[in-house]
Every structure is written in C-alpha cells, then in structure tokens.
Design an enzyme around this catalytic site. Structure first.
Site, PDB file in Angstrom:
ATOM      1  N   ASP A  36       1.045  -1.313   0.094  1.00  0.00           N
ATOM      2  CA  ASP A  36      -0.104  -0.142  -0.035  1.00  0.00           C
ATOM      3  C   ASP A  36       0.832   1.264  -0.007  1.00  0.00           C
ATOM      4  O   ASP A  36       0.342   2.493   0.020  1.00  0.00           O
ATOM      5  CB  ASP A  36      -0.909  -0.136   1.387  1.00  0.00           C
ATOM      6  CG  ASP A  36      -0.063   0.033   2.603  1.00  0.00           C
ATOM      7  OD1 ASP A  36       1.115  -0.151   2.442  1.00  0.00           O
ATOM      8  OD2 ASP A  36      -0.759   0.077   3.480  1.00  0.00           O
ATOM      9  N   GLN A  96      12.311  26.368   0.059  1.00  0.00           N
ATOM     10  CA  GLN A  96      11.157  27.014   0.291  1.00  0.00           C
ATOM     11  C   GLN A  96      11.299  27.298   1.862  1.00  0.00           C
ATOM     12  O   GLN A  96      10.985  26.838   2.673  1.00  0.00           O
ATOM     13  CB  GLN A  96       9.779  25.953   0.484  1.00  0.00           C
ATOM     14  CG  GLN A  96       8.651  26.766   0.495  1.00  0.00           C
ATOM     15  CD  GLN A  96       8.055  27.461  -0.476  1.00  0.00           C
ATOM     16  OE1 GLN A  96       8.399  27.434  -1.790  1.00  0.00           O
ATOM     17  NE2 GLN A  96       7.089  28.365  -0.068  1.00  0.00           N
ATOM     18  N   HIS A 129      21.276  24.682   0.464  1.00  0.00           N
ATOM     19  CA  HIS A 129      20.657  25.970  -0.300  1.00  0.00           C
ATOM     20  C   HIS A 129      19.895  27.021   0.750  1.00  0.00           C
ATOM     21  O   HIS A 129      19.012  27.215   1.097  1.00  0.00           O
ATOM     22  CB  HIS A 129      19.597  25.526  -1.058  1.00  0.00           C
ATOM     23  CG  HIS A 129      19.090  26.569  -2.107  1.00  0.00           C
ATOM     24  ND1 HIS A 129      19.847  26.379  -3.546  1.00  0.00           N
ATOM     25  CD2 HIS A 129      18.332  27.410  -2.341  1.00  0.00           C
ATOM     26  CE1 HIS A 129      19.477  27.488  -4.269  1.00  0.00           C
ATOM     27  NE2 HIS A 129      18.513  28.208  -3.330  1.00  0.00           N
ATOM     28  N   LYS A 195      21.502  36.254 -12.649  1.00  0.00           N
ATOM     29  CA  LYS A 195      20.657  35.130 -13.053  1.00  0.00           C
ATOM     30  C   LYS A 195      19.184  35.619 -12.645  1.00  0.00           C
ATOM     31  O   LYS A 195      18.832  36.328 -11.583  1.00  0.00           O
ATOM     32  CB  LYS A 195      20.754  33.871 -12.355  1.00  0.00           C
ATOM     33  CG  LYS A 195      19.896  32.736 -12.548  1.00  0.00           C
ATOM     34  CD  LYS A 195      20.058  31.368 -12.272  1.00  0.00           C
ATOM     35  CE  LYS A 195      19.715  30.965 -10.859  1.00  0.00           C
ATOM     36  NZ  LYS A 195      19.707  29.505 -10.552  1.00  0.00           N
ATOM     37  N   ASP A 221      28.132  25.426  -8.873  1.00  0.00           N
ATOM     38  CA  ASP A 221      26.917  25.922  -8.446  1.00  0.00           C
ATOM     39  C   ASP A 221      26.526  24.429  -7.112  1.00  0.00           C
ATOM     40  O   ASP A 221      27.473  23.648  -7.299  1.00  0.00           O
ATOM     41  CB  ASP A 221      25.880  25.712  -9.331  1.00  0.00           C
ATOM     42  CG  ASP A 221      24.673  26.729  -9.068  1.00  0.00           C
ATOM     43  OD1 ASP A 221      24.619  27.230  -7.829  1.00  0.00           O
ATOM     44  OD2 ASP A 221      23.637  27.023  -9.923  1.00  0.00           O
ATOM     45  N   GLY A 227      19.014  21.648 -14.881  1.00  0.00           N
ATOM     46  CA  GLY A 227      19.938  22.022 -16.021  1.00  0.00           C
ATOM     47  C   GLY A 227      20.125  23.221 -16.534  1.00  0.00           C
ATOM     48  O   GLY A 227      20.912  23.629 -17.348  1.00  0.00           O
ATOM     49  N   GLY A 228      18.961  24.014 -16.365  1.00  0.00           N
ATOM     50  CA  GLY A 228      18.546  25.037 -16.988  1.00  0.00           C
ATOM     51  C   GLY A 228      19.558  26.314 -16.676  1.00  0.00           C
ATOM     52  O   GLY A 228      20.044  26.795 -17.600  1.00  0.00           O
ATOM     53  N   THR A 229      19.927  26.225 -15.286  1.00  0.00           N
ATOM     54  CA  THR A 229      20.873  27.404 -15.170  1.00  0.00           C
ATOM     55  C   THR A 229      22.162  27.134 -15.587  1.00  0.00           C
ATOM     56  O   THR A 229      23.005  28.123 -16.245  1.00  0.00           O
ATOM     57  CB  THR A 229      21.107  27.375 -13.683  1.00  0.00           C
ATOM     58  OG1 THR A 229      19.766  27.626 -12.773  1.00  0.00           O
ATOM     59  CG2 THR A 229      22.154  28.217 -13.059  1.00  0.00           C
TER      60      THR A 229
HETATM   61  C1  R5P Z   1      19.292  28.056  -7.372  1.00  0.00           C
HETATM   62  O1  R5P Z   1      19.422  29.455  -6.643  1.00  0.00           O
HETATM   63  C2  R5P Z   1      20.465  26.970  -7.205  1.00  0.00           C
HETATM   64  O2  R5P Z   1      21.586  27.506  -6.811  1.00  0.00           O
HETATM   65  C3  R5P Z   1      20.683  26.503  -8.676  1.00  0.00           C
HETATM   66  O3  R5P Z   1      21.242  27.370  -9.364  1.00  0.00           O
HETATM   67  C4  R5P Z   1      19.377  25.760  -9.189  1.00  0.00           C
HETATM   68  O4  R5P Z   1      18.700  25.141  -8.066  1.00  0.00           O
HETATM   69  C5  R5P Z   1      19.856  25.013 -10.271  1.00  0.00           C
HETATM   70  O5  R5P Z   1      18.535  24.413 -10.807  1.00  0.00           O
HETATM   71  P1  R5P Z   1      18.452  24.137 -12.385  1.00  0.00           P
HETATM   72  O6  R5P Z   1      19.413  23.200 -12.776  1.00  0.00           O
HETATM   73  O7  R5P Z   1      16.985  23.621 -12.396  1.00  0.00           O
HETATM   74  O8  R5P Z   1      18.478  25.431 -13.396  1.00  0.00           O
END
Ligand code: R5P
Length: 294
Positions: A36, A96, A129, A195, A221, A227-229
């Site tokens: 479950d 958060q 973070h 950013k 980072d 991976g967008g950043t």
């Molecule tokens: C955000 O402030 C963190 O330091 C990272 O840059 C972020 O979590 C990277 O997220 P993503 O890979 O989705 O861009």
C-alpha cells in the site's frame, strides 16, 4: 564510545564509504515498502547505548527518504541508542525557506522541526541551499553544521581535468561563496553572473562585462536540477568566446534531461559529488563527512 553507521536506502553506498573512513561498524537494515506504499524500517544489531550516525540524502523522492529517516531515528532512540547524528548531504525543501505567497507552507521549517522531534541530536548537511538564512542556528535548535564539498570538487578538478588557469564562474550572486572557495583552492580568479529565474525550469543569464575569450571556465553551483541554469550559463559564456567549459556542483539532482541540455549547450565535462548517486558523481565526499564528525 565509537560510532556506528547506518545507511538509509538513498545513501547506502555513501554510508559504507563513511564507515570505512571512520573504521566504524556499519549496521544492517531491513527497509522495504508495503504494497500500500507504507515504509517499513528495521535496524539490526544491538542498539542499546550506541552512538549512531544515520546517512540519508533527500534527492528525487524526498518525502519517501524523509519518512524513512524519521522511522530510522525514532527506532534507534526507542531501542536505546544514546545519540543519533543525522547526515543529510542533500537537504531537500531548503529552497522553500519563507512564505513567498500568502498561505504557503514554509517547508524548511516543517522538515527541520520533524527532524528534531524524532530524536536527531545533531545534524550535518553539505552546501545547503541557504540563500536567505545566514546561520544554521536560525533553522535548527540542535547543533547543525553546513559542510562544504567545494574544496573536494576543486581538488578533483585540479588533479583530473586539463584546464589552463580556468576562470571560475558562479551563475548568480548566491554562488559567489562557492566560486570564491574553488578559485582559492585552484589559485585562480573568479566572477559571478546575474540570473533571473523566469519559472522553476527557465532562467535568464546575463554576463555583464566579462573577458572570457579563449579562456577555460569552470562553472560552480550548489545544485544542478533541471540543468537550465548551467545550460544558459554555458551558452552565455560560449557567446563571449570561452574555450573549454566544465560545470561542477555539489548536488547532481539531474532531472528533466539535465545532462543532455548541458552537453548540448557545449559543456566539456560535468561533475558532481557522491552526495547524490548519479552518472557524474565522481567527487567522493565520504572523507569530508568523516573529518567533520570525528
Ligand atoms: C538556485 O539558486 C541554485 O543555486 C541552482 O542554481 C538551481 O537549483 C539550479 O537549478 P536548475 O538546474 O533547475 O537550473
């Protein structure tokens, strides 16, 4: 009293390596899901009076791993463990940390409260973070330490990657602390970009005045999630004429085809630490953890 290591299902291999570093015993566990969906946890061996260290990172299925962590710590305490140290290398829910919109849960507050309530006596995490919180004492009432994997990452880069006096880049202001530390260790210079987050998967990166023409670059980072950043940072640096670009992070969360995005953008190499097992987790953090809890 010597330490006894217990690995949750998210971090079993890291727990084995930590036990080796500390020359400490590793207890066996029985961890499973009932049909479950409920979690079941059992820790084998004599738990009476032990100084237990529970290793559990919180990637991908953070709720499941959190619940497992709660069950492990309470089971240890109920069974007579004298002390429980939690090692949560990747600490989910840290982003958060405030109510951005009315009615939102401050998830970090709830999670930290539960971690304490189940009986954690002290906590270690890695490159948490903490953009708006400058002191772990503001989150936890128990001793809590935010370790860093950046020196280990820098050491790996210096030893294994052929780069010519690379410029270290933090993709945003918050990453300055990591870029500075890496630059110190690699005896080179660093800079940070700007950013703007457009959504949870989209960001905009601005390079300002930056001379990277024909220079090798290392982007540092804390997390690579979608991976967008990193992909956007690589595109911006390539446009400015950067040569080899390496991306490095403490926590390779890697969702949403992150690696494909980053390599397509032109990365030479992408590396992360063993805080989260992944195809790029080449920097071992067991020794960093062992040194901290000794
Ligand atoms: C955000 O402030 C963190 O330091 C990272 O840059 C972020 O979590 C990277 O997220 P993503 O890979 O989705 O861009």
């Amino acid at each position: 009293m010597s330490k006894v290591i217990i690995g949750g299902s998210s971090s079993y291999v890291l727990a084995v390596k930590l036990a080796r570093e500390l020359n400490a015993p590793l207890l066996d566990t029985g961890i499973k899901r009932f049909p479950d969906g409920e979690n079941y946890v059992r820790i084998d061996g004599n738990l009476e009076g032990i100084d237990a260290v529970v290793v559990q990172s919180m990637y991908l299925n953070p709720d499941e791993y959190l619940m497992e962590y709660f069950l492990m710590v309470e089971a240890l305490k109920d069974s007579g463990a004298k002390k429980v140290t939690g090692i949560i290398p990747y600490f989910a829910y840290a982003r958060q940390d405030k109510r951005f919109n009315p009615g939102e849960a401050i998830s970090l507050k709830t999670v930290s409260k539960l971690i304490e309530t189940v009986g954690t006596d002290q906590l270690f995490t890695v490159d948490m973070h903490l953009h708006r919180v400058d002191d772990m004492g503001k989150i936890f009432n128990i001793p809590a330490k935010n370790l860093t994997a950046i020196p280990a990452i820098a050491h790996y880069i210096g030893k294994n990657l052929t780069l010519e006096k690379p410029l270290i880049i933090g993709p945003d202001e918050e990453a300055e602390q990591w870029a500075r530390t890496a630059a110190e260790h690699l005896e080179t210079d660093y800079d940070v970009l700007e950013k703007k987050r457009l959504s949870s998967t989209e960001v905009e990166i601005t390079t300002r005045e930056l001379d990277v023409k024909n220079r090798d670059v290392v982007i540092i980072d804390d997390i690579i999630s979608t991976g967008g950043t990193i992909a956007k940072t690589i595109e911006a640096l390539k446009n400015k004429g950067a040569k080899k670009i390496v991306a490095a992070c403490s926590h390779p969360v890697l969702v949403d085809n992150a690696l494909k995005k980053i390599y397509t953008a032109g990365a030479y190499n992408v590396i992360g630490t063993t805080s989260i097992p992944s195809p790029i987790s080449v920097v071992e953090i067991a020794a960093t953890l062992a040194d901290a809890i000794k």
